[in-house]
Motif scaffolding. Structure first.
Motif, PDB file in Angstrom:
ATOM      1  N   ILE A 187      35.417  46.704  48.583  1.00  0.00           N
ATOM      2  CA  ILE A 187      35.322  45.907  47.359  1.00  0.00           C
ATOM      3  C   ILE A 187      36.594  45.090  47.150  1.00  0.00           C
ATOM      4  N   SER A 188      37.737  45.710  47.363  1.00  0.00           N
ATOM      5  CA  SER A 188      39.006  45.001  47.244  1.00  0.00           C
ATOM      6  C   SER A 188      39.044  43.826  48.209  1.00  0.00           C
ATOM      7  N   GLY A 189      38.592  44.058  49.433  1.00  0.00           N
ATOM      8  CA  GLY A 189      38.627  43.012  50.449  1.00  0.00           C
ATOM      9  C   GLY A 189      37.756  41.825  50.104  1.00  0.00           C
ATOM     10  N   TYR A 190      36.505  42.081  49.700  1.00  0.00           N
ATOM     11  CA  TYR A 190      35.649  40.927  49.419  1.00  0.00           C
ATOM     12  C   TYR A 190      36.013  40.243  48.109  1.00  0.00           C
ATOM     13  N   THR A 191      36.623  40.989  47.182  1.00  0.00           N
ATOM     14  CA  THR A 191      37.073  40.350  45.944  1.00  0.00           C
ATOM     15  C   THR A 191      38.273  39.437  46.221  1.00  0.00           C
ATOM     16  N   THR A 344      54.383  32.064  52.687  1.00  0.00           N
ATOM     17  CA  THR A 344      55.703  32.008  52.045  1.00  0.00           C
ATOM     18  C   THR A 344      55.625  32.533  50.616  1.00  0.00           C
ATOM     19  N   GLY A 345      54.539  32.196  49.924  1.00  0.00           N
ATOM     20  CA  GLY A 345      54.349  32.691  48.563  1.00  0.00           C
ATOM     21  C   GLY A 345      54.253  34.203  48.511  1.00  0.00           C
ATOM     22  N   PHE A 346      53.527  34.798  49.461  1.00  0.00           N
ATOM     23  CA  PHE A 346      53.448  36.263  49.509  1.00  0.00           C
ATOM     24  C   PHE A 346      54.822  36.868  49.802  1.00  0.00           C
ATOM     25  N   GLU A 347      55.551  36.255  50.704  1.00  0.00           N
ATOM     26  CA  GLU A 347      56.873  36.776  51.060  1.00  0.00           C
ATOM     27  C   GLU A 347      57.816  36.781  49.865  1.00  0.00           C
ATOM     28  N   HIS A 348      57.636  35.799  48.965  1.00  0.00           N
ATOM     29  CA  HIS A 348      58.491  35.716  47.774  1.00  0.00           C
ATOM     30  C   HIS A 348      57.816  36.301  46.533  1.00  0.00           C
ATOM     31  N   ARG A 349      56.677  36.976  46.745  1.00  0.00           N
ATOM     32  CA  ARG A 349      55.932  37.626  45.661  1.00  0.00           C
ATOM     33  C   ARG A 349      55.523  36.640  44.573  1.00  0.00           C
ATOM     34  N   GLU A 350      55.126  35.460  45.003  1.00  0.00           N
ATOM     35  CA  GLU A 350      54.724  34.415  44.063  1.00  0.00           C
ATOM     36  C   GLU A 350      53.207  34.235  44.003  1.00  0.00           C
ATOM     37  N   VAL A 351      52.463  34.957  44.841  1.00  0.00           N
ATOM     38  CA  VAL A 351      51.001  34.855  44.850  1.00  0.00           C
ATOM     39  C   VAL A 351      50.431  36.068  44.131  1.00  0.00           C
ATOM     40  N   HIS A 352      49.590  35.826  43.144  1.00  0.00           N
ATOM     41  CA  HIS A 352      49.002  36.897  42.343  1.00  0.00           C
ATOM     42  C   HIS A 352      47.487  36.835  42.526  1.00  0.00           C
ATOM     43  N   VAL A 353      46.962  37.748  43.322  1.00  0.00           N
ATOM     44  CA  VAL A 353      45.563  37.660  43.749  1.00  0.00           C
ATOM     45  C   VAL A 353      44.603  38.152  42.674  1.00  0.00           C
ATOM     46  N   PHE A 354      44.763  39.381  42.243  1.00  0.00           N
ATOM     47  CA  PHE A 354      43.811  39.978  41.298  1.00  0.00           C
ATOM     48  C   PHE A 354      44.236  39.644  39.865  1.00  0.00           C
ATOM     49  N   TYR A 355      44.067  38.371  39.540  1.00  0.00           N
ATOM     50  CA  TYR A 355      44.582  37.876  38.268  1.00  0.00           C
ATOM     51  C   TYR A 355      43.808  36.616  37.886  1.00  0.00           C
ATOM     52  N   GLY A 356      43.428  36.534  36.619  1.00  0.00           N
ATOM     53  CA  GLY A 356      42.729  35.339  36.168  1.00  0.00           C
ATOM     54  C   GLY A 356      41.704  35.645  35.098  1.00  0.00           C
ATOM     55  N   SER A 373      42.925  39.367  33.060  1.00  0.00           N
ATOM     56  CA  SER A 373      43.952  38.577  32.376  1.00  0.00           C
ATOM     57  C   SER A 373      45.294  39.308  32.449  1.00  0.00           C
ATOM     58  N   THR A 374      45.227  40.610  32.667  1.00  0.00           N
ATOM     59  CA  THR A 374      46.400  41.397  33.050  1.00  0.00           C
ATOM     60  C   THR A 374      46.277  41.675  34.541  1.00  0.00           C
ATOM     61  N   GLU A 375      47.268  41.276  35.313  1.00  0.00           N
ATOM     62  CA  GLU A 375      47.168  41.369  36.767  1.00  0.00           C
ATOM     63  C   GLU A 375      46.975  42.811  37.243  1.00  0.00           C
ATOM     64  N   TYR A 376      46.063  42.979  38.198  1.00  0.00           N
ATOM     65  CA  TYR A 376      45.904  44.257  38.889  1.00  0.00           C
ATOM     66  C   TYR A 376      46.751  44.196  40.153  1.00  0.00           C
TER      67      TYR A 376
END
Length: 399
Positions: A187-191, A344-356, A373-376
């Motif tokens: 589920i995490s993967g396909y989300t 590069t965004g992941f390396e700098h922790r700038e990408v927030h996947v489970f969020y929106g 709306s609160t990031e997982y």
């Protein structure tokens, strides 16, 4: 003259001492050089991408350590039958046993409790930190949601290109996903994949269909075809064979159907439809954990990654997650550059996947809801993915 002879004598004696010392040290190192036996239990063989990925990591161990490490391998062991080959490896005096399939976990941990002098690891498992915690039982995995998300962006860019060129209308931006089981890892993967698509194509929706098996070429191909028949123009998978890729390559409708793979490149079976694949690279963990066993050291202290108790994990920054074979002849223009930006965004922790602006429901408990709306934060305290919510309205699970 006497002084010169004295100096000469001292030099000769010193040289002899150094030579003898080096010989003694070399002899001691050779005497103390350890040799260990490492057992591997695989749920498939080199014909399935999932197992082939682990086989390559095991081969890396042999290349790194040569005759210091003897590898013993058991192939095609279904999860329900793991106990017997596991005990055989114990009887063969293995020092370290690696069994990479989620369902192996409970039995491997039981056997580990009975054999405290042997190290055990279940990659993709999630029970190392559950009671009873054992010093000789470990889990590991790469933070694969990163690879899934990047592949989703690649898929989204292709779908947007199809929209821009009039191949499909925005409402036809439908993704199909061949999923093995309704586990958190799947589920995490396909989300993550879907949210990558959505970051490019906000109108996109997803249909998911479970096969209830990790590995069945015929069934995976059939399910992929059913999703294509439902109007999906992009197919991805968390299943072990190339069946879905072949279904996309052979689809004969007016609209081309593209594919994103897992565990290995699928360009060889879908050269005109495969966009990209992603995988976890276990060679780093295997190499470093085997080295720890060789040196009699604690695995978690020797592996260059994040640890939480008996669990170890790392992401794309450490090479544990890989993006495989971007098909430059098929992907949308600018794809490679975009991938580099996200990495590069992941390396700098700038990408927030489970969020929106999304909400979701636990498929096994309708009262368990989540609001993104609160990031997982995925993989915060475990190598195995934990996100297990089906996003409302935009992801539909088919019977």
């Amino acid at each position: 003259m006497k002084e010169m002879k004295k100096v000469y004598f001292v030099c000769v004696v010193t040289s002899l001492v150094l030579v003898l010392g080096a010989v003694f040290l070399n002899s001691t190192l050779k005497t103390e050089e350890r040799h260990i036996k490492v057992g591997f239990i695989f749920v498939g063989d080199e014909m399935t991408p999932y197992t082939d990925n682990f086989i390559k990591a095991a081969e890396h161990v042999s290349e790194m350590y040569g005759d210091q490490v003897e590898c013993v391998v058991k192939y095609n062991v279904i999860e329900e039958n793991v106990e017997q080959p596991l005990l055989e490896l114990v009887d063969e005096k293995c020092d370290y046993i690696i069994a990479p399939s989620y369902g192996y976990g409970p039995i491997v941990k039981e056997v580990a409790a009975q054999n405290p002098d042997i190290q055990f690891c279940v990659p993709t498992g999630d029970n190392a930190n559950m009671d009873l915690v054992l010093d000789n039982y470990h889990n590991c995995m790469g933070t694969i949601y990163q690879g899934r998300y990047i592949c989703g962006v690649i898929a989204g860019m292709k779908m947007q290109e199809m929209i821009d060129e009039g191949v499909i209308a925005p409402e036809q931006a439908k993704v199909g996903y061949v999923a093995a089981f309704p586990y958190a890892e799947v589920i995490s993967g396909y989300t993550a994949f879907f949210l990558g698509v959505r970051s490019v194509v906000p109108e996109a929706t997803m249909l998911v269909k479970y096969t209830d098996t990790w590995s069945s070429y015929t069934l995976e191909k059939k399910v992929a075809q059913e999703l294509i028949d439902e109007g999906c123009v992009m197919i991805s998978q968390h299943s072990d064979t190339t069946g879905p890729a072949v279904a996309c390559e052979n689809a004969d409708g007016e609209i081309p159907v593209y594919h994103v793979g897992y565990n290995q490149s699928m360009l060889n079976v879908a050269p005109t439809r495969s966009l990209v694949s992603c995988s976890v690279d276990y060679s780093y963990y295997f190499e470093q954990s085997v080295g720890a066993v060789l040196e009699g050291k604690t695995i978690e202290e020797q592996v260059d990654a994040s640890t939480f108790g008996q669990d170890t994990f790392a992401g794309i920054d450490k090479g544990w997650v890989r993006i495989l074979d971007i098909n430059e002849a098929v992907v949308a223009k600018g794809t490679t550059q975009k991938v580099e930006e996200i990495v590069t965004g992941f390396e700098h922790r700038e990408v927030h996947v489970f969020y929106g602006d999304y909400t979701g429901t636990n498929p096994f408990d309708e009262t368990d809801r989540i609001d993104l709306s609160t990031e997982y934060v995925e993989n915060e305290k475990s190598s195995s993915p934990t996100f297990h919510y089906i996003l409302d309205d935009v992801i539909q699970v088919l019977p």
